[in-house]
Scaffold this active site. Structure first.
Site, mmCIF file in Angstrom:
data_model
loop_
_atom_site.group_PDB
_atom_site.id
_atom_site.type_symbol
_atom_site.label_atom_id
_atom_site.label_comp_id
_atom_site.label_asym_id
_atom_site.label_seq_id
_atom_site.Cartn_x
_atom_site.Cartn_y
_atom_site.Cartn_z
ATOM 1 N N GLU A 133 0.850 -1.206 0.000
ATOM 2 C CA GLU A 133 0.000 0.000 0.000
ATOM 3 C C GLU A 133 0.878 1.245 0.000
ATOM 4 O O GLU A 133 1.991 1.219 0.529
ATOM 5 C CB GLU A 133 -0.858 0.022 1.270
ATOM 6 C CG GLU A 133 -2.318 -0.344 1.075
ATOM 7 C CD GLU A 133 -3.163 0.761 0.458
ATOM 8 O OE1 GLU A 133 -2.639 1.597 -0.292
ATOM 9 O OE2 GLU A 133 -4.372 0.773 0.718
ATOM 10 N N ASP A 134 0.359 2.314 -0.557
ATOM 11 C CA ASP A 134 1.084 3.581 -0.492
ATOM 12 C C ASP A 134 0.985 4.196 0.899
ATOM 13 O O ASP A 134 1.979 4.546 1.511
ATOM 14 C CB ASP A 134 0.549 4.556 -1.562
ATOM 15 C CG ASP A 134 -0.983 4.652 -1.575
ATOM 16 O OD1 ASP A 134 -1.648 3.996 -0.748
ATOM 17 O OD2 ASP A 134 -1.521 5.391 -2.421
ATOM 18 N N ASP A 146 -4.359 5.373 6.182
ATOM 19 C CA ASP A 146 -4.917 6.550 6.858
ATOM 20 C C ASP A 146 -5.946 6.066 7.884
ATOM 21 O O ASP A 146 -5.596 5.722 9.003
ATOM 22 C CB ASP A 146 -5.525 7.454 5.771
ATOM 23 C CG ASP A 146 -6.042 8.763 6.302
ATOM 24 O OD1 ASP A 146 -5.773 9.099 7.453
ATOM 25 O OD2 ASP A 146 -6.734 9.482 5.542
ATOM 26 N N PHE A 169 -2.320 15.939 4.488
ATOM 27 C CA PHE A 169 -2.568 15.332 3.176
ATOM 28 C C PHE A 169 -1.283 15.397 2.358
ATOM 29 O O PHE A 169 -0.767 16.478 2.083
ATOM 30 C CB PHE A 169 -3.706 16.035 2.446
ATOM 31 C CG PHE A 169 -4.155 15.275 1.236
ATOM 32 C CD1 PHE A 169 -5.003 14.183 1.362
ATOM 33 C CD2 PHE A 169 -3.691 15.618 -0.020
ATOM 34 C CE1 PHE A 169 -5.393 13.452 0.254
ATOM 35 C CE2 PHE A 169 -4.083 14.892 -1.146
ATOM 36 C CZ PHE A 169 -4.931 13.800 -0.995
ATOM 37 N N ARG A 195 1.667 13.029 -8.888
ATOM 38 C CA ARG A 195 2.130 11.643 -8.706
ATOM 39 C C ARG A 195 3.610 11.486 -9.064
ATOM 40 O O ARG A 195 4.297 10.639 -8.539
ATOM 41 C CB ARG A 195 1.324 10.692 -9.599
ATOM 42 C CG ARG A 195 -0.098 10.460 -9.142
ATOM 43 C CD ARG A 195 -0.668 9.253 -9.877
ATOM 44 N NE ARG A 195 -2.121 9.215 -9.825
ATOM 45 C CZ ARG A 195 -2.831 8.724 -8.809
ATOM 46 N NH1 ARG A 195 -2.211 8.235 -7.767
ATOM 47 N NH2 ARG A 195 -4.143 8.707 -8.849
HETATM 48 P P1 5GP Z 1 -7.706 4.704 4.228
HETATM 49 O O1 5GP Z 1 -8.719 3.712 3.768
HETATM 50 O O2 5GP Z 1 -6.606 4.106 5.084
HETATM 51 O O3 5GP Z 1 -8.350 5.886 4.910
HETATM 52 O O4 5GP Z 1 -7.050 5.345 2.956
HETATM 53 C C1 5GP Z 1 -6.305 4.646 2.094
HETATM 54 C C2 5GP Z 1 -6.200 5.354 0.758
HETATM 55 O O5 5GP Z 1 -6.578 6.740 0.834
HETATM 56 C C3 5GP Z 1 -4.767 5.349 0.285
HETATM 57 O O6 5GP Z 1 -4.465 4.189 -0.423
HETATM 58 C C4 5GP Z 1 -4.726 6.608 -0.562
HETATM 59 O O7 5GP Z 1 -5.180 6.324 -1.856
HETATM 60 C C5 5GP Z 1 -5.706 7.547 0.109
HETATM 61 N N1 5GP Z 1 -5.032 8.489 1.026
HETATM 62 C C6 5GP Z 1 -5.034 8.474 2.370
HETATM 63 N N2 5GP Z 1 -4.311 9.478 2.871
HETATM 64 C C7 5GP Z 1 -3.821 10.156 1.804
HETATM 65 C C8 5GP Z 1 -2.965 11.302 1.662
HETATM 66 O O8 5GP Z 1 -2.491 11.925 2.619
HETATM 67 N N3 5GP Z 1 -2.677 11.675 0.382
HETATM 68 C C9 5GP Z 1 -3.169 11.035 -0.708
HETATM 69 N N4 5GP Z 1 -2.805 11.490 -1.913
HETATM 70 N N5 5GP Z 1 -3.971 9.955 -0.620
HETATM 71 C C10 5GP Z 1 -4.289 9.520 0.631
#
Ligand code: 5GP
Length: 181
Positions: free
Chosen positions: A100-101, A104, A153, A166
């Site tokens: 995963e990138d 959050d 963010f 990106r």
């Molecule tokens: P989660 O389900 O953990 O809230 O979010 C996961 C996805 O939300 C990540 O794979 C990503 O695509 C997006 N995301 C969460 N935080 C960020 C952030 O700070 N920047 C960006 N660009 N995408 C985020």
């Protein structure tokens, strides 16, 4: 350089990313020594991390991709997880590493881990480049992580804001965006 980067301050430099990814690859390579590994990368944000990680990995790896719904045009999480692209191969009986990138709220990862577990891989571990624990809504363990980051963010190194940024070789913070209202 990407356009409009005057609005973005560097959080993790290109050098820091590359150094940490080398360390992660070393750990992963050691843990999977002698085993065939299937890496599943979550699109789109993890593509750059994946590319750098596998170039440092000293073991045989297969690659597949999953897509999930993301923030879309906003920097706020909808809390809704949806698979937009599924795997092309079976994970049954395979050693799987989910890449995963960023984690959050953890909702995406929780959903993906549950979905993959149900398909009965031999093992399943998770590697995230960035861990943003401040907004976590579900308990989820990371087997490998690159950096713990503050509640901001971030963009760059695969991560976008409205499909921009990106291509930045570093991780930066969007100074003009407030996702924490
Ligand atoms: P989660 O389900 O953990 O809230 O979010 C996961 C996805 O939300 C990540 O794979 C990503 O695509 C997006 N995301 C969460 N935080 C960020 C952030 O700070 N920047 C960006 N660009 N995408 C985020």
């Amino acid at each position: 350089m990407a356009p409009n980067n005057e609005k973005i301050s560097t959080l993790i430099s290109k050098e820091e990313l590359q150094k940490r990814i080398k360390e992660l690859a070393k750990d992963i390579g050691k843990d999977y020594e002698g085993r065939d590994l299937l890496i599943i990368a979550v699109l789109k944000g993890s593509f750059m991390f994946l590319a750098d990680l596998i170039r440092e990995l000293d073991c045989h790896v297969g690659i597949d991709f999953m897509g999930t719904s993301s923030y879309g045009a906003s920097t706020k999480s909808s809390g809704e997880v949806r698979i937009t692209k599924d795997l092309e191969q079976s994970v049954w009986g395979r050693h799987v590493l989910l890449v995963e990138d960023i984690v959050d709220t953890g909702l995406t990862l929780r959903y993906l881990v549950d979905t993959l577990r149900a398909r009965q891989p031999a093992s399943l571990k998770v590697c995230a480049l960035l861990d943003k624990p401040a907004r976590r809504r579900v308990r989820i363990g990371l087997d490998y992580y690159g950096f713990i980051i503050p509640n901001a963010f971030v963009v760059g190194y695969g991560l976008d804001y409205q499909e921009k940024y990106r291509g930045l070789p570093y991780v930066g913070v969007m100074e003009d965006e407030d996702q924490h209202s």
